[in-house]
Design a protein around this motif. Structure first.
Motif, PDB file in Angstrom:
ATOM      1  N   ILE A   5      -4.058  60.218  26.695  1.00 50.89           N
ATOM      2  CA  ILE A   5      -3.285  59.995  27.907  1.00 50.89           C
ATOM      3  C   ILE A   5      -3.991  58.930  28.739  1.00 50.89           C
ATOM      4  CG2 ILE A   5      -2.311  62.341  27.992  1.00 50.89           C
ATOM      5  CD1 ILE A   5      -4.401  62.991  30.169  1.00 50.89           C
ATOM      6  N   SER A   6      -3.336  58.489  29.771  1.00 50.29           N
ATOM      7  CA  SER A   6      -3.954  57.498  30.660  1.00 50.29           C
ATOM      8  C   SER A   6      -4.875  58.194  31.661  1.00 50.29           C
ATOM      9  CB  SER A   6      -2.870  56.727  31.416  1.00 50.29           C
ATOM     10  OG  SER A   6      -2.231  57.591  32.335  1.00 50.29           O
ATOM     11  N   VAL A   7      -5.749  57.396  32.283  1.00 47.01           N
ATOM     12  CA  VAL A   7      -6.601  57.934  33.341  1.00 47.01           C
ATOM     13  C   VAL A   7      -5.718  58.425  34.486  1.00 47.01           C
ATOM     14  CG1 VAL A   7      -8.368  57.372  35.063  1.00 47.01           C
ATOM     15  CG2 VAL A   7      -8.610  56.537  32.722  1.00 47.01           C
ATOM     16  N   GLY A   8      -4.631  57.717  34.748  1.00 46.83           N
ATOM     17  CA  GLY A   8      -3.702  58.146  35.791  1.00 46.83           C
ATOM     18  C   GLY A   8      -3.134  59.531  35.510  1.00 46.83           C
ATOM     19  N   GLN A   9      -2.741  59.773  34.248  1.00 51.23           N
ATOM     20  CA  GLN A   9      -2.216  61.092  33.886  1.00 51.23           C
ATOM     21  C   GLN A   9      -3.295  62.153  34.028  1.00 51.23           C
ATOM     22  OE1 GLN A   9       0.943  61.998  33.224  1.00 51.23           O
ATOM     23  NE2 GLN A   9       0.292  64.120  33.054  1.00 51.23           N
ATOM     24  N   MET A  49     -18.301  58.159  36.824  1.00 46.71           N
ATOM     25  CA  MET A  49     -17.146  59.046  36.875  1.00 46.71           C
ATOM     26  C   MET A  49     -15.947  58.402  36.185  1.00 46.71           C
ATOM     27  SD  MET A  49     -15.277  60.807  40.170  1.00 46.71           S
ATOM     28  CE  MET A  49     -16.735  61.678  40.677  1.00 46.71           C
ATOM     29  N   LEU A  50     -15.766  57.108  36.393  1.00 51.58           N
ATOM     30  CA  LEU A  50     -14.665  56.395  35.756  1.00 51.58           C
ATOM     31  C   LEU A  50     -14.844  56.388  34.237  1.00 51.58           C
ATOM     32  CD1 LEU A  50     -12.080  54.786  35.943  1.00 51.58           C
ATOM     33  CD2 LEU A  50     -13.452  52.732  36.338  1.00 51.58           C
ATOM     34  N   ARG A  51     -16.060  56.171  33.763  1.00 54.59           N
ATOM     35  CA  ARG A  51     -16.314  56.201  32.308  1.00 54.59           C
ATOM     36  C   ARG A  51     -16.020  57.591  31.740  1.00 54.59           C
ATOM     37  NH1 ARG A  51     -20.934  53.174  33.534  1.00 54.59           N
ATOM     38  NH2 ARG A  51     -22.247  55.012  33.305  1.00 54.59           N
ATOM     39  N   LEU A  87      -7.482  53.965  43.937  1.00 59.12           N
ATOM     40  CA  LEU A  87      -8.534  54.977  43.927  1.00 59.12           C
ATOM     41  C   LEU A  87      -9.849  54.322  43.531  1.00 59.12           C
ATOM     42  CD1 LEU A  87      -9.170  58.066  43.987  1.00 59.12           C
ATOM     43  CD2 LEU A  87      -8.620  58.096  41.573  1.00 59.12           C
ATOM     44  N   GLN A  88     -10.874  54.576  44.299  1.00 58.55           N
ATOM     45  CA  GLN A  88     -12.197  54.054  43.973  1.00 58.55           C
ATOM     46  C   GLN A  88     -13.058  55.195  43.443  1.00 58.55           C
ATOM     47  OE1 GLN A  88     -13.497  52.192  47.632  1.00 58.55           O
ATOM     48  NE2 GLN A  88     -12.666  50.226  46.969  1.00 58.55           N
TER      49      GLN A  88
END
Length: 156
Positions: free
Chosen positions: A27-31, A14-16, A8-9
């Motif tokens: 939790i993780s970013v994935g979760q 947004m990632l921050r 995922l890009q």
């Protein structure tokens, strides 16, 4: 359920933001992404309920008459007394509450149509409406939220 890896890009801001939300929820970013996708999928695949709304002039009158009592009540007994003093009562209506005339019992509208949904009152008073049969809703709203609910609604 077996999980598949997905690349995922995201733009850096947004990632921050996602990383900060995930960290706050432990939790993780994935979760976090899985929770958001689960909520959106559920929202789009759950059929909307057909509204059974009271007419707007009646709602406006009831809101005006009961606004102060609904806003300042500090407990279910306090709210029940305030409503009864004006000839009304809340009664269970499925997983929520409906306003009825008291003592006649004529259903007038849903509590949420007055701007005070059951979940909001549950949070405010810290316990379920006396005798309400939907205890799972109270447990979910007051305590023991799932990780996804906490992430997507961190300030209930």
């Amino acid at each position: 359920m077996e999980q598949q890896q997905v690349h995922l890009q995201l733009p850096e801001p947004m990632l921050r933001a996602a990383a900060a939300l995930a960290k706050d929820a432990d939790i993780s970013v994935g979760q976090l992404v899985r929770c958001a996708l689960e909520a959106e999928t559920k929202r789009r695949t759950t059929p909307a309920k057909t509204p059974k709304r009271a007419d707007e002039p009646l709602l406006a009158s009831l809101r005006k008459l009961l606004a102060r009592d609904l806003a300042v009540a500090v407990s279910w007994p306090d709210l029940t007394t305030r409503l009864a003093d004006k000839g009304f009562a809340f009664r269970e209506a499925g997983g929520a509450l409906a306003l009825h005339s008291h003592p006649a019992g004529t259903r007038l509208c849903k509590a949420s149509e007055l701007g005070y949904g059951y979940a909001a009152l549950l949070r405010r008073f810290g316990k379920p409406f006396p005798g309400h049969s939907h205890q799972k809703l109270a447990e979910r709203v007051i305590g023991a939220s799932s990780a996804c609910e906490e992430v997507l609604d961190p300030d209930p």
